[in-house]
Design a protein around this motif. Structure first.
Motif, PDB file in Angstrom:
ATOM      1  N   LEU A  81      70.501  12.228  68.801  1.00 39.50           N
ATOM      2  CA  LEU A  81      69.103  11.798  68.751  1.00 39.50           C
ATOM      3  C   LEU A  81      68.283  12.743  67.880  1.00 39.50           C
ATOM      4  CD1 LEU A  81      66.850   9.916  69.783  1.00 39.50           C
ATOM      5  CD2 LEU A  81      66.584  11.454  71.741  1.00 39.50           C
ATOM      6  N   THR A  82      68.585  14.030  67.924  1.00 39.64           N
ATOM      7  CA  THR A  82      67.869  15.007  67.105  1.00 39.64           C
ATOM      8  C   THR A  82      68.057  14.724  65.619  1.00 39.64           C
ATOM      9  OG1 THR A  82      68.140  16.710  68.804  1.00 39.64           O
ATOM     10  CG2 THR A  82      67.610  17.457  66.583  1.00 39.64           C
ATOM     11  N   VAL A  83      69.297  14.507  65.213  1.00 43.56           N
ATOM     12  CA  VAL A  83      69.575  14.230  63.800  1.00 43.56           C
ATOM     13  C   VAL A  83      68.871  12.947  63.352  1.00 43.56           C
ATOM     14  CG1 VAL A  83      71.397  13.681  62.146  1.00 43.56           C
ATOM     15  CG2 VAL A  83      71.768  15.450  63.864  1.00 43.56           C
ATOM     16  N   GLN A  84      68.956  11.911  64.156  1.00 46.32           N
ATOM     17  CA  GLN A  84      68.307  10.651  63.808  1.00 46.32           C
ATOM     18  C   GLN A  84      66.788  10.813  63.701  1.00 46.32           C
ATOM     19  OE1 GLN A  84      69.668   8.165  67.001  1.00 46.32           O
ATOM     20  NE2 GLN A  84      71.686   7.802  66.089  1.00 46.32           N
ATOM     21  N   SER A  85      66.211  11.585  64.625  1.00 40.19           N
ATOM     22  CA  SER A  85      64.756  11.760  64.637  1.00 40.19           C
ATOM     23  C   SER A  85      64.287  12.616  63.471  1.00 40.19           C
ATOM     24  CB  SER A  85      64.320  12.395  65.962  1.00 40.19           C
ATOM     25  OG  SER A  85      64.703  11.583  67.057  1.00 40.19           O
ATOM     26  N   VAL A  86      65.063  13.642  63.113  1.00 44.64           N
ATOM     27  CA  VAL A  86      64.693  14.475  61.965  1.00 44.64           C
ATOM     28  C   VAL A  86      64.756  13.657  60.682  1.00 44.64           C
ATOM     29  CG1 VAL A  86      65.404  16.446  60.572  1.00 44.64           C
ATOM     30  CG2 VAL A  86      65.345  16.650  63.055  1.00 44.64           C
ATOM     31  N   GLU A  87      65.793  12.852  60.533  1.00 37.88           N
ATOM     32  CA  GLU A  87      65.925  12.032  59.321  1.00 37.88           C
ATOM     33  C   GLU A  87      64.770  11.034  59.210  1.00 37.88           C
ATOM     34  OE1 GLU A  87      69.744  10.274  59.725  1.00 37.88           O
ATOM     35  OE2 GLU A  87      70.820  12.001  58.881  1.00 37.88           O
TER      36      GLU A  87
ATOM     37  N   SER B  82      57.457  18.691  56.456  1.00 34.71           N
ATOM     38  CA  SER B  82      58.677  18.018  55.993  1.00 34.71           C
ATOM     39  C   SER B  82      58.401  16.702  55.273  1.00 34.71           C
ATOM     40  CB  SER B  82      59.612  17.767  57.179  1.00 34.71           C
ATOM     41  OG  SER B  82      59.024  16.856  58.101  1.00 34.71           O
ATOM     42  N   GLY B  83      57.200  16.160  55.387  1.00 40.17           N
ATOM     43  CA  GLY B  83      56.903  14.901  54.715  1.00 40.17           C
ATOM     44  C   GLY B  83      56.107  13.968  55.600  1.00 40.17           C
ATOM     45  N   ASP B  84      55.773  12.823  55.041  1.00 36.11           N
ATOM     46  CA  ASP B  84      54.944  11.830  55.724  1.00 36.11           C
ATOM     47  C   ASP B  84      55.835  10.775  56.367  1.00 36.11           C
ATOM     48  OD1 ASP B  84      53.052  10.113  56.623  1.00 36.11           O
ATOM     49  OD2 ASP B  84      52.130   9.707  54.674  1.00 36.11           O
ATOM     50  N   PRO B  85      55.868  10.682  57.705  1.00 37.38           N
ATOM     51  CA  PRO B  85      56.719   9.661  58.343  1.00 37.38           C
ATOM     52  C   PRO B  85      56.248   8.245  58.067  1.00 37.38           C
ATOM     53  CG  PRO B  85      55.327  10.754  59.974  1.00 37.38           C
ATOM     54  CD  PRO B  85      55.179  11.520  58.689  1.00 37.38           C
ATOM     55  N   ALA B  86      54.966   8.058  57.756  1.00 37.62           N
ATOM     56  CA  ALA B  86      54.463   6.708  57.497  1.00 37.62           C
ATOM     57  C   ALA B  86      55.169   6.064  56.315  1.00 37.62           C
ATOM     58  CB  ALA B  86      52.956   6.757  57.252  1.00 37.62           C
TER      59      ALA B  86
ATOM     60  N   ARG C 174      61.817  11.543  60.533  1.00 34.36           N
ATOM     61  CA  ARG C 174      60.561  12.283  60.723  1.00 34.36           C
ATOM     62  C   ARG C 174      59.802  11.767  61.940  1.00 34.36           C
ATOM     63  NH1 ARG C 174      59.164  11.695  54.435  1.00 34.36           N
ATOM     64  NH2 ARG C 174      60.694  13.139  53.599  1.00 34.36           N
ATOM     65  N   ASP C 175      60.560  11.535  62.990  1.00 36.13           N
ATOM     66  CA  ASP C 175      59.968  11.062  64.247  1.00 36.13           C
ATOM     67  C   ASP C 175      59.473  12.288  65.016  1.00 36.13           C
ATOM     68  OD1 ASP C 175      59.210   9.529  66.356  1.00 36.13           O
ATOM     69  OD2 ASP C 175      61.140   8.537  66.645  1.00 36.13           O
ATOM     70  N   PHE C 176      58.282  12.757  64.649  1.00 34.97           N
ATOM     71  CA  PHE C 176      57.769  14.033  65.139  1.00 34.97           C
ATOM     72  C   PHE C 176      57.747  14.152  66.666  1.00 34.97           C
ATOM     73  CE2 PHE C 176      55.044  14.467  61.043  1.00 34.97           C
ATOM     74  CZ  PHE C 176      56.200  14.730  60.328  1.00 34.97           C
ATOM     75  N   PRO C 177      57.221  13.167  67.400  1.00 37.54           N
ATOM     76  CA  PRO C 177      57.140  13.331  68.860  1.00 37.54           C
ATOM     77  C   PRO C 177      58.496  13.548  69.523  1.00 37.54           C
ATOM     78  CG  PRO C 177      55.729  11.535  68.143  1.00 37.54           C
ATOM     79  CD  PRO C 177      56.557  11.918  66.968  1.00 37.54           C
ATOM     80  N   VAL C 178      59.516  12.860  69.052  1.00 44.98           N
ATOM     81  CA  VAL C 178      60.839  12.998  69.663  1.00 44.98           C
ATOM     82  C   VAL C 178      61.423  14.372  69.364  1.00 44.98           C
ATOM     83  CG1 VAL C 178      63.175  12.052  69.768  1.00 44.98           C
ATOM     84  CG2 VAL C 178      61.222  10.515  69.544  1.00 44.98           C
ATOM     85  N   VAL C 179      61.305  14.830  68.120  1.00 43.35           N
ATOM     86  CA  VAL C 179      61.814  16.159  67.758  1.00 43.35           C
ATOM     87  C   VAL C 179      61.104  17.233  68.570  1.00 43.35           C
ATOM     88  CG1 VAL C 179      62.122  17.824  65.904  1.00 43.35           C
ATOM     89  CG2 VAL C 179      62.437  15.387  65.444  1.00 43.35           C
TER      90      VAL C 179
ATOM     91  N   TYR D 164      54.776   9.177  71.814  1.00 39.52           N
ATOM     92  CA  TYR D 164      55.603   7.984  71.621  1.00 39.52           C
ATOM     93  C   TYR D 164      56.399   8.105  70.332  1.00 39.52           C
ATOM     94  CZ  TYR D 164      53.545   5.263  75.420  1.00 39.52           C
ATOM     95  OH  TYR D 164      53.169   4.803  76.654  1.00 39.52           O
ATOM     96  N   SER D 165      57.607   7.602  70.379  1.00 38.01           N
ATOM     97  CA  SER D 165      58.454   7.603  69.192  1.00 38.01           C
ATOM     98  C   SER D 165      57.842   6.711  68.120  1.00 38.01           C
ATOM     99  CB  SER D 165      59.862   7.119  69.553  1.00 38.01           C
ATOM    100  OG  SER D 165      60.618   6.842  68.397  1.00 38.01           O
ATOM    101  N   TYR D 166      57.738   7.230  66.903  1.00 39.77           N
ATOM    102  CA  TYR D 166      57.234   6.430  65.800  1.00 39.77           C
ATOM    103  C   TYR D 166      58.169   5.276  65.473  1.00 39.77           C
ATOM    104  CZ  TYR D 166      54.144  10.423  64.809  1.00 39.77           C
ATOM    105  OH  TYR D 166      53.207  11.420  64.885  1.00 39.77           O
ATOM    106  N   VAL D 167      59.461   5.521  65.616  1.00 37.79           N
ATOM    107  CA  VAL D 167      60.464   4.540  65.192  1.00 37.79           C
ATOM    108  C   VAL D 167      60.714   3.502  66.283  1.00 37.79           C
ATOM    109  CG1 VAL D 167      62.852   4.224  64.438  1.00 37.79           C
ATOM    110  CG2 VAL D 167      61.551   6.228  63.677  1.00 37.79           C
ATOM    111  N   GLN D 168      60.946   3.960  67.517  1.00 36.93           N
ATOM    112  CA  GLN D 168      61.299   3.048  68.598  1.00 36.93           C
ATOM    113  C   GLN D 168      60.104   2.615  69.438  1.00 36.93           C
ATOM    114  OE1 GLN D 168      64.958   4.026  70.715  1.00 36.93           O
ATOM    115  NE2 GLN D 168      65.339   5.724  69.316  1.00 36.93           N
ATOM    116  N   ASN D 169      58.945   3.215  69.201  1.00 41.90           N
ATOM    117  CA  ASN D 169      57.721   2.861  69.921  1.00 41.90           C
ATOM    118  C   ASN D 169      57.926   2.922  71.439  1.00 41.90           C
ATOM    119  OD1 ASN D 169      55.014   2.185  70.020  1.00 41.90           O
ATOM    120  ND2 ASN D 169      55.429  -0.018  70.137  1.00 41.90           N
TER     121      ASN D 169
END
Length: 324
Positions: free
Chosen positions: A275-281, A45-49, A283-288, A93-98
């Motif tokens: 949370l699923t929608v937010q994580s997909v948008e 789906s893309g690069d979350p970085a 690209r927070d892979f661990p949470v999804v 760990y969540s990429y976004v919320q750590n």
């Protein structure tokens, strides 16, 4: 003279150790397959970085973020690391919320569980009641009034039902809150929205099962002996129609978990769907991955419990027909 072949003694439950072990093996295989597919699909789906760095970041900045997230490792190494950690209960760990993904799930799960259970209860109450009434009152005014409601519930998608309920009961009448969680009343509109499609499906299955049983000889015999409608339903029809209703209810529980994504977004419900929608948008892979693993586990456990309940409701299922 014809010899009478005695019936084989029926088993009380199909839950033999071999049966349970086989189903548990199938469940683990299903979970493994789902998690594997989701893991590799997310990476496409893309690069979350690139979403985590500020606008105008250099390639070196992106590389540093990728290295911090472990995304510079080979895909196979990421996959085996994820599986090894998941076996020990570490879903990353969540990429976004750590924060640990399990902590985020623990915070949101109660809201989604309350919503799904409330929707399932409403679906069963409405579906079984309406299905029974329309079968017993076939061709009468009760069926002519209730069946269009059932068809409307099955035809309308969740997002449209939710928007109509908000317009009527929140914007127009101002009886109920439209978004967020603020007490038990906040649960009413989302649960009705989520239950509408499932209730219609359960009602149609219940009606079809009831009509099939009403045509059986034992029903005519019971009526000839003077059995009333209530006694007929509670003593005979309820048990004999339980298996198809139980089957569709188990499937609808899984649909409720899936449908919760749309419903939670409409009502800003703070559950796993949002949370699923937010994580997909993001690209927070661990949470999804953690959400998918949880949803798959729930689906598998519900189906296993349903199979075991078949033997409780109808012992002929456990005995493979019950005749010698």
């Amino acid at each position: 003279m014809t010899a009478v072949i005695p019936r084989r003694r029926l088993a009380a439950l199909p839950a033999t150790p071999r049966y349970i072990a086989g189903r548990a093996g199938q469940a683990l295989l299903a979970l493994f397959g789902v998690v594997t597919i989701v893991f590799f699909a997310l990476r496409l789906s893309g690069d979350p970085a690139r979403l985590l760095v500020p606008e105008g970041a250099t390639a070196a900045d992106i590389a540093r973020v990728r290295d911090r997230l472990g995304l510079n490792d080979s895909l196979w190494h990421q996959y085996t690391t994820f599986l090894g950690n998941a076996v020990h209960g570490n879903l990353g760990y969540s990429y976004v919320q750590n924060r640990p993904a399990t902590d985020l799930l623990a915070e949101r799960l109660p809201y989604t569980a309350n919503l799904a259970v409330a929707a399932l209860v409403l679906s069963l109450l409405f579906g079984v009641t309406v299905g029974t009434v329309t079968a017993l009152r076939r061709g009468r005014w009760q069926e002519r009034v209730l069946m269009p409601i059932v068809l409307a519930g099955q035809a309308m998608p969740a997002f449209w039902t939710g928007l109509l309920l908000v317009l009527v009961f929140s914007v127009g009448l101002r009886w109920l809150p439209s978004t967020g969680y603020d007490g038990p009343l906040s649960l009413l509109l989302p649960s009705v929205t989520l239950a509408a499609l499932s209730a219609a499906a359960i009602a149609r299955v219940t009606r079809a099962a009831m009509l099939e049983q009403l045509a059986q000889d034992y029903v005519r015999t019971a009526r000839a002996k003077g059995a009333g409608t209530w006694r007929l339903v509670t003593r005979h029809l309820a048990r004999n129609t339980a298996i198809p209703v139980l089957t569709v209810a188990a499937l609808e529980l899984a649909n409720l978990l899936g449908g919760a994504v749309v419903t939670e977004v409409i009502f800003a419900w703070p559950g796993l769907g949002q949370l699923t929608v937010q994580s997909v948008e993001a690209r927070d892979f661990p949470v999804v991955q953690a959400i998918v693993l949880l949803a798959s586990a729930v689906y598998v456990v519900v189906n296993l419990a349903t199979d075991l309940l078949y033997g409780v409701i109808d012992r002929r299922v456990a005995a493979g027909g019950g005749t010698a």
